[in-house]
Design a protein around this motif. Structure first.
Motif, PDB file in Angstrom:
ATOM      1  N   ARG A  90       1.883  32.012   2.988  1.00  0.00           N
ATOM      2  CA  ARG A  90       2.168  31.443   4.690  1.00  0.00           C
ATOM      3  C   ARG A  90       2.336  32.172   5.609  1.00  0.00           C
ATOM      4  O   ARG A  90       2.512  31.922   6.892  1.00  0.00           O
ATOM      5  N   ILE A  98      -5.713  35.793   8.150  1.00  0.00           N
ATOM      6  CA  ILE A  98      -6.133  34.376   9.357  1.00  0.00           C
ATOM      7  C   ILE A  98      -7.392  34.339  10.296  1.00  0.00           C
ATOM      8  O   ILE A  98      -7.955  33.335   9.922  1.00  0.00           O
ATOM      9  N   ILE A 148     -10.359  33.903   8.215  1.00  0.00           N
ATOM     10  CA  ILE A 148     -10.179  32.706   7.084  1.00  0.00           C
ATOM     11  C   ILE A 148     -10.753  31.497   8.125  1.00  0.00           C
ATOM     12  O   ILE A 148     -11.946  30.932   7.816  1.00  0.00           O
ATOM     13  N   ARG A 181      -9.496  25.109   4.166  1.00  0.00           N
ATOM     14  CA  ARG A 181      -7.932  25.543   4.330  1.00  0.00           C
ATOM     15  C   ARG A 181      -6.948  24.759   3.553  1.00  0.00           C
ATOM     16  O   ARG A 181      -6.688  24.228   3.949  1.00  0.00           O
ATOM     17  N   ASP A 182      -5.749  25.464   3.166  1.00  0.00           N
ATOM     18  CA  ASP A 182      -4.900  24.983   3.013  1.00  0.00           C
ATOM     19  C   ASP A 182      -3.703  26.591   2.490  1.00  0.00           C
ATOM     20  O   ASP A 182      -4.585  27.358   2.334  1.00  0.00           O
ATOM     21  N   SER A 183      -2.363  26.299   1.859  1.00  0.00           N
ATOM     22  CA  SER A 183      -1.534  27.642   2.425  1.00  0.00           C
ATOM     23  C   SER A 183      -0.720  26.619   1.339  1.00  0.00           C
ATOM     24  O   SER A 183      -0.473  26.032   0.999  1.00  0.00           O
ATOM     25  N   LYS A 215       3.808  27.747   0.171  1.00  0.00           N
ATOM     26  CA  LYS A 215       5.028  29.340   0.150  1.00  0.00           C
ATOM     27  C   LYS A 215       5.171  30.252   0.791  1.00  0.00           C
ATOM     28  O   LYS A 215       4.893  30.640  -0.717  1.00  0.00           O
ATOM     29  N   ASN A 216       5.591  31.032   1.113  1.00  0.00           N
ATOM     30  CA  ASN A 216       6.065  32.215   0.805  1.00  0.00           C
ATOM     31  C   ASN A 216       6.200  32.637  -0.766  1.00  0.00           C
ATOM     32  O   ASN A 216       7.156  32.528  -0.913  1.00  0.00           O
ATOM     33  N   HIS A 225       4.688  26.537  -5.887  1.00  0.00           N
ATOM     34  CA  HIS A 225       3.997  25.798  -5.120  1.00  0.00           C
ATOM     35  C   HIS A 225       2.498  26.080  -5.276  1.00  0.00           C
ATOM     36  O   HIS A 225       1.529  24.817  -4.922  1.00  0.00           O
ATOM     37  N   LYS A 262       0.629  23.959  -7.854  1.00  0.00           N
ATOM     38  CA  LYS A 262       0.639  22.170  -7.193  1.00  0.00           C
ATOM     39  C   LYS A 262      -0.692  22.351  -6.692  1.00  0.00           C
ATOM     40  O   LYS A 262      -1.500  21.079  -6.259  1.00  0.00           O
ATOM     41  N   LYS A 263      -0.792  23.093  -5.688  1.00  0.00           N
ATOM     42  CA  LYS A 263      -1.998  23.236  -4.364  1.00  0.00           C
ATOM     43  C   LYS A 263      -3.705  23.431  -4.892  1.00  0.00           C
ATOM     44  O   LYS A 263      -4.135  22.699  -4.911  1.00  0.00           O
ATOM     45  N   MET A 316      -3.862  19.890  -6.939  1.00  0.00           N
ATOM     46  CA  MET A 316      -4.411  19.001  -6.041  1.00  0.00           C
ATOM     47  C   MET A 316      -5.886  19.396  -5.737  1.00  0.00           C
ATOM     48  O   MET A 316      -7.210  18.526  -5.459  1.00  0.00           O
ATOM     49  N   TRP A 317      -6.055  20.936  -5.316  1.00  0.00           N
ATOM     50  CA  TRP A 317      -8.211  21.151  -4.927  1.00  0.00           C
ATOM     51  C   TRP A 317      -8.669  20.613  -5.993  1.00  0.00           C
ATOM     52  O   TRP A 317      -9.953  21.016  -5.927  1.00  0.00           O
ATOM     53  N   ARG A 326     -11.720  19.025  -6.113  1.00  0.00           N
ATOM     54  CA  ARG A 326     -12.479  18.773  -4.494  1.00  0.00           C
ATOM     55  C   ARG A 326     -13.418  19.875  -4.059  1.00  0.00           C
ATOM     56  O   ARG A 326     -13.533  19.371  -2.536  1.00  0.00           O
TER      57      ARG A 326
END
Lengths: 404, 85
Positions: free
Chosen positions: A140, A147, A150, A157-159, A161-162, A167, A170-171, A174-175, A178
């Motif tokens: 992020r 940015i 992209i 797109r997804d982001s 935490k710095n 985190h 997890k993303k 999830m993807w 997909r």
């Protein structure tokens, strides 16, 4: 003409609003070469002041290094000023090819390709490689150019935490089902805080979920890592970062130009389809010659990056001992946290009066309430320069009630 | 609209977006217009709502306006649930 008047008024109002909000980017005029000791005119026409520069991206002090300047002169003398062409028409000289090979070798990648800037490199890279079947997952706090790059791409797109690999995991989970391809996007060094992306952890989660990794190492190439290769060297993952974008406009000479380094196929795709590459002029010969010299210099010895490391450590120790609140880290970007935006601007102005050139950063460049002076150390600084800067910080800090 | 839904959505927002523990999320706290939820990761919120409440939203429905506060998100979810009967 009524329409033109209305538009003019609209634009003038926007300018005034920026001024009223105290957010205008007020430029100081440097009347010397870029370096540690510079002459500044501010405002324009006023008496020139000799000040010490603590806010340049001149990390290795190479912007005006005699050998680099000499190489630029050689380029100018032997190959002229400009190419008057994009690369694929008649804009490619042998030195462009030499520089691309040298940069790839330095960064530990198969190949590389030059752009007019790293902003251009970041604007090109995603649109060429990814489409709506893919997903780009970015930190992020990535740079504005990533940015925008992209945004130019049709990928999902997804982001995350710095600098948070947990985190990110997890993303990716999830993807995973997909998207066809997943690409993680991060800065190597986050330029406002001076902290490193944990590339070892990020590489682990990328491997676990089969994602590619792109790192913008603009604030690292040339000095982070034992031999200055970048954040991927620092974390021992040189062969696990797929694509590196970086700039010639900071440590690597400081003029302009950027590049993408990675697998040959990626570089070839950029050469054939990268819009900022295809539609921008070639990097001018003096810059290509000088950048090649920079890579030669920093490949021979780590003297400059070692001195920079020492300087950053010394400045940090002195400032912490004086009671300043610094963002913890190990890079030559050392933010002095002040909180209030006005205080940061006042502090920077007083520092200039003390002969130290630093800049205050406030919202929206950094989060609200986290205004700061961002200092940047250079290998060009000597111990006495740093001592003078620390003394000025202490004087102004006491004057403005930041330290006691 | 149930308190459970409110709690679930707020918990997700804390977990997914909030880095400052002292921050309080109310029904009317601006999420996107304040920059707390960046537009690149709104998709996570959409996926969460679709899975949690077994609904489907078009991209037009899942707009930055519709996702800007917890109250608006709950209204959108409720609308989709009502449509499904």
């Amino acid at each position: 003409m009524a329409y033109i008047d209305a538009v003019r008024k609209q634009f003038e109002t926007a300018v005034q609003e920026t001024l009223d909000a105290g957010l205008n980017k007020d430029e100081r005029f440097i009347c010397s070469e870029q370096g540690v000791e510079i002459e500044v005119e501010y405002p324009r026409g006023s008496k020139r002041m000799k000040v010490l520069n603590f806010c340049a991206n001149n990390y290795l002090g190479l912007s005006s290094h005699p050998e680099v300047v000499k190489a630029a002169h050689q380029g100018l003398d032997e190959r002229g000023y400009g190419m008057s062409s994009v690369r694929f028409i008649c804009g490619t000289q042998d030195v462009h090819n030499d520089l691309e090979k040298a940069a790839a070798k330095f960064l530990g990648k198969e190949d590389s390709i030059l752009f007019a800037s790293c902003f251009d490199a970041n604007a090109a890279v995603f649109e060429v490689l990814f489409d709506e079947n893919d997903v780009l997952i970015n930190d992020r706090l990535i740079h504005a150019s990533l940015i925008d790059g992209i945004r130019l791409c049709s990928a999902q797109r997804d982001s995350y935490k710095n600098a948070d690999a947990g985190h990110l995991a997890k993303k990716l989970k999830m993807w995973q089902s997909r998207a066809r391809n997943m690409c993680v996007v991060t800065d190597g060094v986050f330029s406002m805080d001076g902290i490193l992306a944990p590339l070892d952890e990020i590489c682990d989660v990328c491997d676990e979920y089969g994602a590619m990794l792109l790192v913008d190492d603009s604030h690292a190439s040339g000095f982070i890592g034992k031999t200055g290769r970048g954040v991927h060297e620092h974390f021992g993952v040189m062969d696990r970062v797929d694509i590196i974008t970086t700039t010639l406009g900071k440590a690597l000479g400081g003029a302009s130009g950027g590049l993408i380094a990675g697998p040959k196929a990626v570089v070839e795709m950029m050469r054939n389809r990268g819009r900022p590459y295809l539609f921008s002029n070639a990097v001018p010969p003096p810059i290509a010659f000088a950048a090649l010299k920079v890579i030669e210099l920093i490949s021979q010895t780590t003297e400059l990056r070692d001195k920079l490391e020492w300087n950053a450590k010394y400045f940090r120790e002195k400032m912490e001992a004086a009671g300043f609140n610094l963002v913890p880290g190990e890079t030559p970007i050392i933010p002095v946290m002040l909180g209030d935006a006005k205080l940061a601007n006042d502090f920077a102005r007083e520092m200039l009066m003390e002969g130290i050139y630093v800049i205050g950063f406030s919202h929206p460049v950094v989060p609200m309430g986290k205004a700061r002076i961002r200092t940047q150390l250079s290998a060009g600084h000597d111990k006495e320069h740093i001592d003078k800067a620390v003394a000025a910080f202490i004087k102004v800090g006491k004057q403005l009630g930041v330290i006691s | 609209m149930s308190d459970d839904m409110r709690e679930q959505i707020i918990e997700f927002i804390y977990d997914e977006y909030v880095e400052d523990d002292s921050m309080k999320i109310e029904d009317d706290t601006p999420l996107i217009s304040s920059g707390l939820v960046d537009s690149f990761s709104m998709v996570s919120l959409k996926m969460f709502l679709e899975e949690e409440y077994s609904i489907q939203m078009t991209d037009e429905e899942a707009s930055t306006e519709a996702f800007d506060t917890v109250k608006r998100i709950m209204a959108l979810v409720q609308k989709k649930l009502d449509e499904q009967g």
